[in-house]
Scaffold this active site. Structure first.
Site, PDB file in Angstrom:
ATOM      1  N   ARG A  10       0.802  -1.225   0.000  1.00 29.31           N
ATOM      2  CA  ARG A  10       0.000   0.000   0.000  1.00 29.31           C
ATOM      3  C   ARG A  10       0.832   1.270   0.000  1.00 29.31           C
ATOM      4  NH1 ARG A  10      -4.809  -0.650   3.921  1.00 29.31           N
ATOM      5  NH2 ARG A  10      -3.747   1.077   4.912  1.00 29.31           N
ATOM      6  N   ASP A  62       5.719 -23.598   5.523  1.00 29.78           N
ATOM      7  CA  ASP A  62       6.051 -23.800   6.928  1.00 29.78           C
ATOM      8  C   ASP A  62       7.569 -23.749   6.928  1.00 29.78           C
ATOM      9  OD1 ASP A  62       6.966 -24.981   9.334  1.00 29.78           O
ATOM     10  OD2 ASP A  62       4.951 -25.733   9.659  1.00 29.78           O
ATOM     11  N   HIS A  63       8.135 -22.647   7.394  1.00 28.84           N
ATOM     12  CA  HIS A  63       9.569 -22.474   7.153  1.00 28.84           C
ATOM     13  C   HIS A  63      10.422 -23.516   7.875  1.00 28.84           C
ATOM     14  CE1 HIS A  63       9.569 -20.188  10.944  1.00 28.84           C
ATOM     15  NE2 HIS A  63      10.870 -20.329  10.975  1.00 28.84           N
ATOM     16  N   HIS A 120       4.599 -25.896  12.906  1.00 25.74           N
ATOM     17  CA  HIS A 120       5.986 -26.377  12.951  1.00 25.74           C
ATOM     18  C   HIS A 120       6.128 -27.702  13.705  1.00 25.74           C
ATOM     19  CE1 HIS A 120       6.600 -22.457  11.450  1.00 25.74           C
ATOM     20  NE2 HIS A 120       6.723 -21.807  12.590  1.00 25.74           N
ATOM     21  N   LYS A 176      14.326 -25.910   6.914  1.00 28.10           N
ATOM     22  CA  LYS A 176      15.550 -25.923   7.718  1.00 28.10           C
ATOM     23  C   LYS A 176      16.377 -27.154   7.327  1.00 28.10           C
ATOM     24  CE  LYS A 176      13.738 -23.372  11.684  1.00 28.10           C
ATOM     25  NZ  LYS A 176      14.481 -22.137  11.850  1.00 28.10           N
TER      26      LYS A 176
HETATM   27  C1  BG6 Z   1       7.179 -18.376  13.591  1.00 27.22           C
HETATM   28  C2  BG6 Z   1       6.381 -18.026  14.805  1.00 27.22           C
HETATM   29  O1  BG6 Z   1       6.426 -19.168  12.711  1.00 27.22           O
HETATM   30  O2  BG6 Z   1       8.345 -19.096  13.985  1.00 27.22           O
HETATM   31  C3  BG6 Z   1       7.221 -17.222  15.783  1.00 27.22           C
HETATM   32  O3  BG6 Z   1       5.246 -17.277  14.419  1.00 27.22           O
HETATM   33  C4  BG6 Z   1       8.506 -17.933  16.099  1.00 27.22           C
HETATM   34  O4  BG6 Z   1       6.487 -16.964  16.977  1.00 27.22           O
HETATM   35  C5  BG6 Z   1       9.217 -18.365  14.828  1.00 27.22           C
HETATM   36  O5  BG6 Z   1       9.342 -17.040  16.837  1.00 27.22           O
HETATM   37  C6  BG6 Z   1      10.405 -19.249  15.141  1.00 27.22           C
HETATM   38  O6  BG6 Z   1      11.153 -19.477  13.975  1.00 27.22           O
HETATM   39  P1  BG6 Z   1      12.701 -19.792  14.044  1.00 27.22           P
HETATM   40  O7  BG6 Z   1      13.075 -20.107  12.648  1.00 27.22           O
HETATM   41  O8  BG6 Z   1      13.362 -18.559  14.596  1.00 27.22           O
HETATM   42  O9  BG6 Z   1      12.853 -20.949  14.973  1.00 27.22           O
END
Ligand code: BG6
Length: 489
Positions: free
Chosen positions: A51, A178-179, A241, A183
């Site tokens: 925006r 889902d990051h 996660h 990893k």
């Molecule tokens: C996110 C959460 O998905 O993952 C956060 O919303 C959390 O609350 C984070 O801090 C943790 O990710 P990482 O990669 O730092 O372990």
């Protein structure tokens, strides 16, 4: 040892929320790293959309600062940075009114390259963005959409979001990030399980005593006031996660690494999770909230003080879960996650059953059970704890040692951020490390009853001092069963 970089065909990458926090901290730095690694071909373009009124030049300045702030100085190469910034442009768009989408369309033109629409925005905007992309003819057969968690706050709201995106994009075009799945060690879990013959025969209830999954953080609320207090740790960390990690530990061997082969197996695990019903929740789950204490060497406020209001939102959760399948029946999966804990550590511990009998006599000391510890962060690596004879004369005394594979020592390569891997998988169209719709919804089907029973039982969040390992009830949860949380070292 060097890994081979395979360049990808040119693509257009549009970041909605391009000037937001995720773009600044993760997406732009990750894209820069892939540029530097030589993975981009001409004419790959990156377009910021949000925006704010901003020119291309201002967006490039924003990106340049993001890279200076979030990429380690030794990885910043002025020439590569210049090449990277040239790929960037900016289009102001308003997702709700649709203003600016025609400009975005003009900017992309009739490029036949793969196009990625990355939604680094609040879920409330998913529907409007998808609808406007469709209305403006931006959704080609080679388009992909990427969405971030939280995907809903319950099964019903997740279904609504999935429907809204699904109206416009086919499932094979939807990448739910889902990051944790990006990893390095998480992917290594699959390599470890399915690339070695020695673990699989033991990977079941006959030989595994229990599993622990810990995702401990030292950070507190940070500046996520409006989101976090409505979510809490169960929705924020466990629904996604932690359950994804549990799936990778518990799933049957997939036939291949093909996206659906892997996701079919994960789905079966989610569906087999034993429901935590109303009477069990107080016995098998613990909610906590941090109070004032000390963290990372300094005094810190309690959660409610940080928030500025009384609240019962949990910043910690521990659960004793069970996967009701032949492989895992009777094997507890102890899960815990929390903010402002004693240490930042994420790990999975597989504890095997002890030997049936010690033949060594009392003077040898206890024969501890073998443990396989998969460390996600920090110091990524895998350790296998085994018993050996204490070296030297003086009779047979046993000692536990670890066979240690700390990746930083074993491999001299930079450990890429999860987003680097995941973004390139989106561009290549590989969905193996992304959550399919049915997985997200199956996870909510397990989470919703826990939330409901917390409410029914008025199960309050128990206070814990910041900088500790959570409420004492979390320790009791596992010690009641004669087990202890693994102490990371
Ligand atoms: C996110 C959460 O998905 O993952 C956060 O919303 C959390 O609350 C984070 O801090 C943790 O990710 P990482 O990669 O730092 O372990």
């Amino acid at each position: 040892m060097t890994s081979q970089i395979i360049p990808v065909d040119p693509f257009d990458f549009v970041v909605f929320g391009g000037t937001g926090d995720l773009s600044e901290r993760k997406l732009l730095p990750a894209l820069y790293q892939r540029q530097k690694a030589g993975q981009f071909c001409e004419p790959t373009r990156i377009i910021g959309a949000s925006r704010s009124k901003m020119s291309d030049k201002q967006f490039r300045e924003f990106a340049s600062k993001a890279i200076a702030d979030h990429v380690s100085a030794k990885d910043v190469d002025e020439k590569e940075l210049e090449k990277f910034l040239k790929r960037l442009s900016y289009v102001p768009v308003d997702a709700m009114s649709g203003d600016g989408f025609d400009k975005l369309k003009a900017q992309i033109g009739d490029s036949k390259a793969a196009r990625v629409f990355y939604l680094a925005v609040a879920p409330a905007l998913f529907d409007d963005i998808a609808t406007n992309l469709d209305k403006h003819g931006l959704v080609t057969s080679d388009a992909r959409i990427v969405v971030e968690k939280p995907i809903g706050r319950s099964l019903a709201s997740a279904q609504e979001l999935n429907d809204a995106i699904g109206k416009v994009f086919d499932e094979h075009q939807i990448f739910r990030i889902d990051h944790y799945l990006g990893k390095e060690t998480v992917q290594n879990l699959m390599a470890l399980r399915f690339g070695n013959a020695m673990f699989e025969p033991l990977w079941n209830s006959a030989h595994v005593d229990h599993v622990q999954i810990t995702v401990a953080e030292t950070v507190g609320l940070e500046d996520r006031v409006s989101y976090y207090d409505k979510a809490g740790a169960l929705r924020d960390m466990v629904q996604n996660h932690i359950l994804q990690l549990l799936c990778l530990v518990a799933m049957e061997p997939p036939a291949s690494l093909d996206a659906d082969a892997v996701r079919d197996e994960k789905l079966k695990v989610l569906r087999a999770l034993k429901r935590v019903n109303g009477t069990e929740a107080p016995k098998t789950t613990v909610r906590g909230q941090y109070k004032a204490g000390a963290s990372s060497g300094g005094a810190v406020k309690g959660y409610a003080e940080e928030l500025g209001a009384a609240t019962d939102t949990e910043t910690f959760v521990a659960i004793k879960a069970e996967v009701a399948t032949w492989r895992w029946a009777g094997v507890p999966f102890y899960l815990r996650t929390g903010k402002r804990l004693a240490e930042r550590v994420s790990e999975i511990v597989i504890e095997f059953k002890p030997v049936p009998l010690s033949i060594f006599g009392d003077h040898a000391g206890p024969v501890s059970a073998n443990q396989l510890v998969i460390r996600l962060q920090p110091n990524e690596g895998v350790k296998l704890f085994v018993m050996i004879k204490d070296p030297g004369p003086g009779g047979m005394r046993l000692r536990q040692v670890s066979l240690d594979m700390t990746f930083a020592e074993a491999f001299s390569v930079r450990n890429p951020d999860a987003y680097e891997r995941l973004i390139m998988d989106v561009v290549r169209g590989n969905q193996t490390l992304f959550m399919r719709r049915d997985e997200v919804e199956a996870a909510w089907r397990w989470i919703d009853p826990i939330l409901a029973s917390w409410e029914e039982n008025r199960q309050a969040a128990q206070g814990y001092t910041a900088g500790t390992w959570g409420p004492s009830a979390a320790i009791a949860l596992i010690e009641r069963d004669g087990r202890t949380w693994h102490e990371s070292n």
